[in-house]
Design a protein around this motif. Structure first.
Motif, mmCIF file in Angstrom:
data_model
loop_
_atom_site.group_PDB
_atom_site.id
_atom_site.type_symbol
_atom_site.label_atom_id
_atom_site.label_comp_id
_atom_site.label_asym_id
_atom_site.label_seq_id
_atom_site.Cartn_x
_atom_site.Cartn_y
_atom_site.Cartn_z
ATOM 1 N N LEU A 47 0.841 -1.193 0.000
ATOM 2 C CA LEU A 47 0.000 0.000 0.000
ATOM 3 C C LEU A 47 0.875 1.241 0.000
ATOM 4 O O LEU A 47 1.852 1.334 0.744
ATOM 5 C CB LEU A 47 -0.890 0.002 1.249
ATOM 6 C CG LEU A 47 -1.687 1.283 1.528
ATOM 7 C CD1 LEU A 47 -2.732 1.517 0.442
ATOM 8 C CD2 LEU A 47 -2.333 1.215 2.907
ATOM 9 N N LEU A 114 -13.102 1.271 1.130
ATOM 10 C CA LEU A 114 -11.963 0.480 1.599
ATOM 11 C C LEU A 114 -12.244 -1.014 1.474
ATOM 12 O O LEU A 114 -11.338 -1.803 1.156
ATOM 13 C CB LEU A 114 -11.648 0.849 3.048
ATOM 14 C CG LEU A 114 -11.102 2.273 3.250
ATOM 15 C CD1 LEU A 114 -11.138 2.662 4.723
ATOM 16 C CD2 LEU A 114 -9.688 2.390 2.701
ATOM 17 N N MET A 117 -11.772 -1.933 -2.167
ATOM 18 C CA MET A 117 -10.332 -1.996 -2.453
ATOM 19 C C MET A 117 -9.731 -3.311 -1.970
ATOM 20 O O MET A 117 -8.937 -3.956 -2.682
ATOM 21 C CB MET A 117 -9.613 -0.831 -1.788
ATOM 22 C CG MET A 117 -9.772 0.514 -2.457
ATOM 23 S SD MET A 117 -8.679 1.769 -1.707
ATOM 24 C CE MET A 117 -7.051 1.164 -2.198
ATOM 25 N N GLU A 118 -10.113 -3.721 -0.766
ATOM 26 C CA GLU A 118 -9.579 -4.960 -0.201
ATOM 27 C C GLU A 118 -9.955 -6.160 -1.064
ATOM 28 O O GLU A 118 -9.128 -7.039 -1.326
ATOM 29 C CB GLU A 118 -10.105 -5.128 1.222
ATOM 30 C CG GLU A 118 -9.458 -6.275 1.973
ATOM 31 C CD GLU A 118 -9.897 -6.330 3.426
ATOM 32 O OE1 GLU A 118 -9.703 -7.392 4.050
ATOM 33 O OE2 GLU A 118 -10.454 -5.324 3.925
ATOM 34 N N LEU A 121 -7.826 -6.162 -4.226
ATOM 35 C CA LEU A 121 -6.455 -6.605 -3.999
ATOM 36 C C LEU A 121 -6.382 -8.121 -3.854
ATOM 37 O O LEU A 121 -5.421 -8.756 -4.308
ATOM 38 C CB LEU A 121 -5.893 -5.931 -2.747
ATOM 39 C CG LEU A 121 -5.636 -4.427 -2.872
ATOM 40 C CD1 LEU A 121 -5.372 -3.810 -1.500
ATOM 41 C CD2 LEU A 121 -4.468 -4.163 -3.804
ATOM 42 N N THR A 141 -5.769 0.488 6.954
ATOM 43 C CA THR A 141 -4.592 0.418 6.083
ATOM 44 C C THR A 141 -3.838 -0.898 6.285
ATOM 45 O O THR A 141 -3.238 -1.422 5.344
ATOM 46 C CB THR A 141 -3.658 1.611 6.332
ATOM 47 O OG1 THR A 141 -3.242 1.651 7.701
ATOM 48 C CG2 THR A 141 -4.346 2.922 5.964
ATOM 49 N N LEU A 144 -5.547 -3.411 4.073
ATOM 50 C CA LEU A 144 -5.162 -3.239 2.672
ATOM 51 C C LEU A 144 -3.750 -3.782 2.426
ATOM 52 O O LEU A 144 -3.495 -4.426 1.403
ATOM 53 C CB LEU A 144 -5.230 -1.758 2.282
ATOM 54 C CG LEU A 144 -6.618 -1.120 2.236
ATOM 55 C CD1 LEU A 144 -6.510 0.355 1.892
ATOM 56 C CD2 LEU A 144 -7.517 -1.828 1.224
ATOM 57 N N ALA A 155 -1.401 -1.153 -4.384
ATOM 58 C CA ALA A 155 -2.528 -0.458 -3.753
ATOM 59 C C ALA A 155 -2.156 1.012 -3.583
ATOM 60 O O ALA A 155 -1.133 1.332 -2.975
ATOM 61 C CB ALA A 155 -2.847 -1.079 -2.398
ATOM 62 N N LEU A 157 -3.663 4.694 -2.322
ATOM 63 C CA LEU A 157 -4.725 5.361 -1.575
ATOM 64 C C LEU A 157 -4.528 6.873 -1.670
ATOM 65 O O LEU A 157 -3.535 7.409 -1.183
ATOM 66 C CB LEU A 157 -4.690 4.907 -0.118
ATOM 67 C CG LEU A 157 -5.900 5.246 0.748
ATOM 68 C CD1 LEU A 157 -7.171 4.628 0.175
ATOM 69 C CD2 LEU A 157 -5.678 4.781 2.181
#
Length: 251
Positions: A47, A114, A117-118, A121, A141, A144, A155, A157
């Motif tokens: 990240l 979030l 996003m997870e 990934l 975070t 992630l 990743a 952010l």
């Protein structure tokens, strides 16, 4: 005893160094930057956080284009998660990120963003996963970062400025690198017009390395940023500001 401890430290350093270098990374292709990054570039299975230096549209746009340039050089499709439909596709394309590579997802709030996003990934089929939030705590975070580890999906952010004026990068984070981007005067031209955009790029923190700051030029059509040619060649006599930029760039 001191010799034994020194040998042990050296053995541990070699083990840790080799393990760290085996991580896949995405270099910027700029020696003045890659030479200062602990992994010779941005680790792909990690990240990274980016924020505009000031709460203004210019710095927000610069931070967005900085991220777009990174994603443009990553492999495969890019998932970009937003809370509002305000991305300008032609601008991303100008930074090297072609529209056909981008998958957009719209979230209701930071928590949903979030979570998406997870999931992206963990999919392992994406080159980059990008999200734009106001706040993301340490626990978020860490999730992630854990979701990214072991893969090849970077990743990214993008952290916006909150209304309370708090520093977007002021909260603790598990991100391996944290960047600030500030718009700067563009390159002067010998004719009327606007030259290539420039930014004041600051690496606020990185795991395993030192922070730094330098003047760079915005991404070209391949997603690559650059150090201004005049600065890369060295400071000209009597140009104090440029000399300072070279000193920052070359360490």
């Amino acid at each position: 005893m001191s010799q034994t401890l020194a040998e042990l430290r050296e053995t541990l350093r070699r083990i840790e160094g080799d393990g760290y270098q085996r991580r896949p990374s995405l270099p910027f292709g700029v020696s003045a930057i890659d030479g200062k990054l602990a992994n010779g570039g941005l680790r792909l299975d990690a990240l990274h956080e980016v924020a505009g230096a000031r709460p203004c549209l210019g710095d927000d746009a610069s931070a967005t284009l900085f991220i777009a340039g990174i994603a443009a050089r990553a492999w495969g499709p890019v998932l970009w998660v937003v809370k509002r439909r305000d991305l300008f596709a032609p601008g991303l394309y100008q930074a090297g990120l072609a529209p056909h590579r981008v998958l957009y997802a719209e979230a209701r709030d930071d928590a949903e963003l979030l979570a998406i996003m997870e999931e992206g990934l963990r999919h392992r089929g994406l080159g980059a996963v990008i999200g734009e939030v106001k706040r993301a705590g340490l626990a978020a975070t860490r999730r992630l970062q854990l979701a990214a580890e072991g893969g090849r999906t970077i990743a990214l952010l993008l952290k916006g400025h909150a209304r309370d004026g708090a520093d977007p990068l002021g909260q603790p984070s598990a991100a391996l690198t944290r960047w600030r981007v500030k718009s700067a005067p563009s390159a002067p031209l010998s004719f009327e017009g606007v030259g290539r955009a420039r930014w004041r790029l600051e690496l606020v923190r990185q795991k395993g390395g030192e922070p730094f700051e330098m003047l760079v030029e915005a991404p070209d059509e391949t997603g690559r940023i650059a150090v201004p040619a005049r600065l890369a060649a060295g400071p000209a006599p009597g140009r104090g500001a440029d000399a300072e930029d070279v000193a920052r760039a070359t360490g």
